[in-house]
Design an enzyme around this catalytic site. Structure first.
Site, PDB file in Angstrom:
ATOM      1  CG  ASP A 190      -0.040   0.044   2.526  1.00 51.30           C
ATOM      2  OD1 ASP A 190       0.251   1.155   3.016  1.00 51.30           O
ATOM      3  OD2 ASP A 190       0.349  -1.035   3.012  1.00 51.30           O
TER       4      ASP A 190
ATOM      5  CG  ASP B  83       2.292   5.139   5.694  1.00 54.56           C
ATOM      6  OD1 ASP B  83       1.670   4.185   6.196  1.00 54.56           O
ATOM      7  OD2 ASP B  83       2.743   6.078   6.372  1.00 54.56           O
TER       8      ASP B  83
END
Length: 265
Positions: free
Chosen positions: A208, A210
Site C-alpha cells: 500500500d 502510506d
C-alpha cells in the site's frame, strides 16, 4: 540441540503456509516463549526453519512479539542465515504496491522493545551501519530480476511501533526524509539476527501507499494490506525458494558471523 536447519525464515501477515512436508519443533528459550514452533522442511540442499512471527493464528501484535525469543530459537536450531519477508507500506510514489524492496538500512521509530542480547557484564557495542548481509542482498536482487519481479535494490525501512498506522503528519515526515518503506516488525528482528552472528536479509513486499502521500491516496487499511499481500505470495514464494536453492552452504563473502567478536572491547 542438533542442527535442525541452516536457514531460518520469519513469516508475517498472510504468509503462514511456507513449507510442505514439515516437522514441527516446539521451542523454549531463555527469553521466554517464541511466537510459535519452528516448522522444519527442506529446499534444495538446505534445511529450512520457518516461524510465523505473529503466531500461526495471527494473534500476536507487532509491538508484543518476543523478538529475542524468536531469534534465539533460530540460532539454537543451527541457522546461519535468516530471511525476513514482511508486508510493508510505501513512502514514495515510485515504490508501488506489488513491488519488492531489498532494504539496506533501517530507522528505529519503535518504543520499549527489547532490542539487544547484550546486557553485560562484557561491554559489547555492535555496529548497525550495515545490518543486512551483502551476500544475501545481492542474491535476492539477482533472483528477483531473473524471475521478472519488480525489485528496488536499496531502501530504508522506518519501523514504527504499531499496532496503529501512522498519522498523516507522521507519514509526511517520513516521506520527506526520503525513506522508502514503513513497517512494524523489521526492527529489532534483523538487528538481533546480526547480534547472534547470523546473516539477516529483509524482503519488503509493498502492499500500500502510506498516509504520507497526503491527498494522493486514501489511508491504508489492514484488509487492503492482506489482499495485496495474498495476491503476491506466489511471487514471494518463488523468490524465496529460488534464492535459497542458490545459496552456498557456507557464507564466506560476508563478516556477519563475526559480529560478536568485532563488537567487544
Amino acid at each position: 540441540m542438533e542442527n535442525l536447519a541452516d536457514i531460518g525464515v520469519f513469516g508475517g501477515s498472510g504468509f503462514y503456509k511456507f513449507l510442505d512436508d514439515i516437522k514441527e519443533v516446539p521451542m523454549d528459550t531463555p527469553y521466554g516463549m517464541p511466537s510459535d514452533s519452528l516448522f522444519i522442511g527442506k529446499i534444495g540442499k538446505h534445511k529450512v526453519a520457518f516461524m510465523p512471527r505473529h503466531n500461526r493464528n495471527h494473534n500476536i501484535l507487532p509491538h508484543l512479539i518476543n523478538y529475542r525469543a524468536n531469534v534465539w530459537a533460530m540460532k539454537n536450531a543451527g541457522c546461519k542465515r535468516v530471511i525476513s519477508p514482511c508486508a510493508a507500506g510505501s513512502l514514495q510514489k515510485h515504490v508501488e504496491p506489488g513491488h519488492f524492496v531489498i532494504c539496506d538500512q533501517f530507522v528505529d521509530w519503535t518504543d520499549g522493545r527489547k532490542s539487544t542480547f547484550f546486557e553485560g557484564p562484557i561491554v559489547t557495542h555492535p555496529s548497525a551501519a550495515e545490518t543486512y548481509c551483502p551476500e544475501m542482498r545481492k542474491l535476492a536482487i539477482e533472483t528477483a530480476k531473473e524471475l521478472g519481479i519488480t525489485v528496488h535494490e536499496t531502501g530504508t525501512v522506518v519501523v514504527i511501533n504499531g499496532p496503529r498506522f501512522s498519522t498523516k503528519a507522521e507519514s509526511k515526515f517520513f516521506t520527506n526524509q526520503g525513506w522508502e518503506v514503513i513497517n512494524m516488525t523489521a526492527f529489532p528482528e534483523a538487528y538481533l539476527v546480526k547480534e547472534m552472528d547470523m546473516c539477516p536479509l529483509n524482503i519488503s513486499l509493498i502492499t500500500d501507499y502510506d498516509a504520507g502521500l497526503v491527498g494522493d491516496v486514501p489511508p491504508v487499511s489492514h484488509h487492503e494490506v492482506i489482499e495485496v499481500f495474498n495476491n503476491n505470495v506466489a511471487n514471494l514464494k518463488k523468490l524465496l525458494f529460488t534464492m535459497i536453492e542458490k545459496l552456498p552452504m557456507e557464507n564466506n563473502n560476508c563478516d556477519c558471523a563475526n559480529t560478536r567478536k568485532n563488537s567487544q572491547l
